[in-house]
Design a protein around this motif. Structure first.
Motif, PDB file in Angstrom:
ATOM      1  N   LYS A  79      -7.988   8.473  -2.066  1.00  0.00           N
ATOM      2  CA  LYS A  79      -7.960   9.064  -0.732  1.00  0.00           C
ATOM      3  C   LYS A  79      -8.972   8.339   0.135  1.00  0.00           C
ATOM      4  O   LYS A  79     -10.106   8.093  -0.276  1.00  0.00           O
ATOM      5  N   TRP A  80      -8.559   7.982   1.337  1.00  0.00           N
ATOM      6  CA  TRP A  80      -9.452   7.402   2.323  1.00  0.00           C
ATOM      7  C   TRP A  80      -9.180   8.092   3.640  1.00  0.00           C
ATOM      8  O   TRP A  80      -8.051   8.051   4.153  1.00  0.00           O
ATOM      9  N   LYS A  81     -10.181   8.769   4.153  1.00  0.00           N
ATOM     10  CA  LYS A  81     -10.043   9.614   5.339  1.00  0.00           C
ATOM     11  C   LYS A  81      -8.951  10.639   5.060  1.00  0.00           C
ATOM     12  O   LYS A  81      -9.064  11.395   4.108  1.00  0.00           O
ATOM     13  N   ASP A  82      -7.869  10.664   5.827  1.00  0.00           N
ATOM     14  CA  ASP A  82      -6.798  11.633   5.591  1.00  0.00           C
ATOM     15  C   ASP A  82      -5.550  10.991   5.000  1.00  0.00           C
ATOM     16  O   ASP A  82      -4.469  11.563   5.070  1.00  0.00           O
ATOM     17  N   SER A  83      -5.700   9.799   4.414  1.00  0.00           N
ATOM     18  CA  SER A  83      -4.553   9.095   3.841  1.00  0.00           C
ATOM     19  C   SER A  83      -4.749   8.889   2.349  1.00  0.00           C
ATOM     20  O   SER A  83      -5.874   8.778   1.868  1.00  0.00           O
ATOM     21  N   TYR A  84      -3.626   8.816   1.647  1.00  0.00           N
ATOM     22  CA  TYR A  84      -3.649   8.570   0.211  1.00  0.00           C
ATOM     23  C   TYR A  84      -2.990   7.223  -0.064  1.00  0.00           C
ATOM     24  O   TYR A  84      -1.999   6.869   0.570  1.00  0.00           O
TER      25      TYR A  84
END
Length: 118
Positions: A79-84
């Motif tokens: 996960k990075w920020k609100d993305s997978y």
């Protein structure tokens, strides 16, 4: 997990040093199933650090575009920020022969470079 197919692309080796000072190397390669209709493909990542970085160098020594392989891998999700982001993390690559269930076929030229940034 396993995936059988033909290597259609191998990226350049990337290398660096971790925050802890360990050397690391990685590369990505694409394997495509050899099916007549709707073949699947995957982008696999081989990453090693420390005393195991030679495994990445050895990949290019023993594997070439057009080789038939059985890739053993794990699924990783980050996960990075609100993305997978999903990664197919390689831990073993076995070369296959035509008698081991892979249909022999020349790899098809493609535009994977532009799409994936290799």
């Amino acid at each position: 997990m396993n995936f059988k197919g033909v290597i259609t692309h191998i990226s350049e080796v990337k290398s660096g040093t971790s925050q802890k000072g360990a050397e690391w190397k990685s590369l990505e390669f694409i394997v495509e199933e050899q099916k007549d209709q709707y073949p699947q493909s995957g982008v696999f990542k081989l990453m090693k650090s420390g005393e195991h970085v030679s495994h990445v160098d050895n990949f290019n020594t023993y594997n070439k575009v057009g080789d038939q392989v059985d890739v053993e891998f794990n699924l990783k999700c980050n996960k990075w920020k609100d993305s997978y982001f999903q990664e197919l993390s390689v831990w073993k690559v076995n070369k296959l022969s035509a008698s081991q269930g892979i249909k022999v076929q020349e790899p098809v030229a493609s535009n994977y470079d532009a799409e994936l940034g290799f």
